[in-house]
Write an enzyme that holds these catalytic residues in place. Structure first.
Site, PDB file in Angstrom:
ATOM      1  N   ARG A 102     -10.791   5.686   5.568  1.00 59.45           N
ATOM      2  CA  ARG A 102     -11.315   4.711   4.598  1.00 59.45           C
ATOM      3  C   ARG A 102     -12.604   4.151   5.177  1.00 59.45           C
ATOM      4  O   ARG A 102     -12.577   3.490   6.213  1.00 59.45           O
ATOM      5  CB  ARG A 102     -10.299   3.600   4.326  1.00 59.45           C
ATOM      6  N   HIS A 129     -12.762   7.514  -4.751  1.00 57.11           N
ATOM      7  CA  HIS A 129     -11.394   7.179  -4.328  1.00 57.11           C
ATOM      8  C   HIS A 129     -10.459   8.264  -4.886  1.00 57.11           C
ATOM      9  O   HIS A 129      -9.650   8.007  -5.775  1.00 57.11           O
ATOM     10  CB  HIS A 129     -11.024   5.780  -4.837  1.00 57.11           C
ATOM     11  N   GLN A 132      -6.495   7.878  -5.191  1.00 59.79           N
ATOM     12  CA  GLN A 132      -6.089   6.970  -6.272  1.00 59.79           C
ATOM     13  C   GLN A 132      -6.038   7.708  -7.600  1.00 59.79           C
ATOM     14  O   GLN A 132      -5.083   7.587  -8.372  1.00 59.79           O
ATOM     15  CB  GLN A 132      -7.097   5.806  -6.358  1.00 59.79           C
ATOM     16  N   ASP A 224     -10.635  -2.159 -12.849  1.00 61.77           N
ATOM     17  CA  ASP A 224     -10.595  -2.355 -11.390  1.00 61.77           C
ATOM     18  C   ASP A 224     -11.387  -3.636 -11.106  1.00 61.77           C
ATOM     19  O   ASP A 224     -12.061  -4.183 -11.993  1.00 61.77           O
ATOM     20  CB  ASP A 224     -11.219  -1.121 -10.695  1.00 61.77           C
ATOM     21  N   CYS A 264      -5.957   0.071 -10.438  1.00 60.65           N
ATOM     22  CA  CYS A 264      -5.612   0.682  -9.144  1.00 60.65           C
ATOM     23  C   CYS A 264      -5.030  -0.330  -8.174  1.00 60.65           C
ATOM     24  O   CYS A 264      -4.403   0.068  -7.186  1.00 60.65           O
ATOM     25  CB  CYS A 264      -6.842   1.359  -8.543  1.00 60.65           C
ATOM     26  N   ARG A 292       1.011   6.815  -5.736  1.00 59.93           N
ATOM     27  CA  ARG A 292       0.154   7.091  -4.573  1.00 59.93           C
ATOM     28  C   ARG A 292       0.951   7.908  -3.556  1.00 59.93           C
ATOM     29  O   ARG A 292       0.461   8.874  -2.985  1.00 59.93           O
ATOM     30  CB  ARG A 292      -0.333   5.779  -3.920  1.00 59.93           C
TER      31      ARG A 292
HETATM   32  N1   CP Z   1      -5.554   1.008  -4.674  1.00 59.72           N
HETATM   33  C1   CP Z   1      -5.737   0.992  -3.342  1.00 59.72           C
HETATM   34  O1   CP Z   1      -6.382   1.869  -2.736  1.00 59.72           O
HETATM   35  O2   CP Z   1      -5.158  -0.068  -2.720  1.00 59.72           O
HETATM   36  P1   CP Z   1      -5.327  -0.495  -1.196  1.00 59.72           P
HETATM   37  O3   CP Z   1      -6.731  -0.998  -1.023  1.00 59.72           O
HETATM   38  O4   CP Z   1      -4.304  -1.572  -1.008  1.00 59.72           O
HETATM   39  O5   CP Z   1      -5.075   0.686  -0.324  1.00 59.72           O
HETATM   40  N1  NVA Z   2     -13.110  -0.575  -6.093  1.00 61.33           N
HETATM   41  C1  NVA Z   2     -12.206  -1.191  -5.157  1.00 61.33           C
HETATM   42  C2  NVA Z   2     -10.959  -0.387  -5.046  1.00 61.33           C
HETATM   43  C3  NVA Z   2      -9.919  -0.981  -4.142  1.00 61.33           C
HETATM   44  C4  NVA Z   2      -8.699  -0.111  -4.017  1.00 61.33           C
HETATM   45  C5  NVA Z   2     -12.881  -1.355  -3.809  1.00 61.33           C
HETATM   46  O1  NVA Z   2     -13.589  -0.435  -3.384  1.00 61.33           O
HETATM   47  O2  NVA Z   2     -12.704  -2.399  -3.187  1.00 61.33           O
END
Ligand code: CP
Ligand code: NVA
Length: 305
Positions: A102, A129, A132, A224, A264, A292
């Site tokens: 990440r 992502h 997701q 989102d 999400c 997920r």
């Molecule tokens: N939706 C998602 O990726 O959640 P987290 O940021 O909690 O991993």
């Molecule tokens: N768009 C959001 C998604 C979180 C799962 C972010 O990047 O923070």
């Protein structure tokens, strides 16, 4: 050749098959049948940003597949003291069998993948992502049965989730509209690519700036956060620019009766989604969160199994 999942484009032609496998894996899990293709294998998980779903579902998923997952924070790794991401990738490749990353920057994701000799899975970056969206497509398939007669309207920020939804929807033949305030449209290159893919699969990929118009008669509404991780400096301006983009009862009433509402997560009730919708009868957000686990198990089995 090693496989990566950096973008939905990496699995574009395999998505439907992967979703089928995810469905099978989910069934096995519910029936208590063990499925352990990762026995003796390890997944390194590097998180530059916080996470609830991604971290837990990858960690639990790896265990269920018979493997072992390591949570690695850049603060504790030597990355925090200046070791390069390239060297980190090379070293991890000597120990573990796959990396989930990440990242703040997509370029870092690419650099890690280029330097790793093992599969790299994108657990979110500023561009995409993909994990997701695999869970979201699994959820849609379970509830709606098909993709071809569905229209997903994404209402909100043209962010990482929106970008991957455009590509994922296009790949499975589902119409997707990204409805954002002016100036918050999805990545242009990705949008064009999604349109190109859509021409082959029959998916109509479009853009709108009017939530009320966009959701008329639609079957899926997705939203989102307006302020993604890394966008915090912009908070005040964003809250102002996104006025009128809350997914609330009034907006949902314009869609079809059997519309499902997706997010999400994490969600902010009263900001991008009203509490009444988030906790109401159309919401499938916790099914998405559960999926997920199942979708990522399919991805890991495919890439590392
Ligand atoms: N939706 C998602 O990726 O959640 P987290 O940021 O909690 O991993
Ligand atoms: N768009 C959001 C998604 C979180 C799962 C972010 O990047 O923070």
């Amino acid at each position: 050749m090693k496989k990566n999942l950096i973008s939905i484009l990496d699995i574009q032609d395999r998505i439907k098959e992967l979703l089928r496998i995810a469905g099978e894996i989910k069934k096995k899990h519910k029936n208590g049948e063990p499925f352990t293709p990762l026995e003796g294998k390890s997944l390194g998980m590097i998180f530059e940003k916080p996470s609830t779903r991604t971290r837990i579902s990858f960690e639990v998923g790896t265990t269920q597949l018979g493997g072992h997952a390591l949570y690695l924070s850049p603060k504790d790794l030597q990355i925090g003291r200046g070791e390069t991401i390239a060297d980190t990738a090379k070293v991890l490749s000597r120990y573990v069998d796959g990396i989930m990353y990440r990242a703040f920057k997509h370029e870092m994701m690419v650099e890690l993948a280029e330097n790793a000799t093992i599969p790299v899975i994108n657990g979110l970056d500023d561009l995409e992502h993909p994990c997701q969206i695999m869970a979201d497509l699994l959820t849609i398939r379970e509830i709606k049965g098909t993709f071809e007669d569905q229209h997903l309207v994404y209402v909100g920020d043209g962010n990482n989730v929106c970008n991957s939804l455009l590509l994922g929807g296009a790949a499975v033949g589902m119409d997707v509209t990204a409805c954002t305030p002016k100036g918050y449209e999805p990545n242009q290159e990705i949008f064009k690519k999604a349109q190109e893919i859509g021409k082959e699969t029959g998916a109509v990929i479009s853009i709108s700036n009017s939530p009320k118009e966009a959701v008329k008669g639609t079957t899926i509404i997705y939203t989102d956060v307006w302020i993604s991780m890394g966008d915090e400096e912009d908070e005040k301006r964003r809250l102002n620019d996104f006025e009128g983009f809350e997914v609330n009862d009034e907006l949902v009433s314009r869609a079809t009766e059997e519309v499902i509402v997706m997010h999400c997560l994490p969600a902010h009730r009263g900001v991008e989604i009203s509490a009444s919708v988030m906790d109401g009868p159309h919401s499938v957000v916790f099914d998405q969160a559960e999926n997920r686990l199942h979708a990522q198990k399919a991805i890991m089995a495919e890439m590392m199994g």
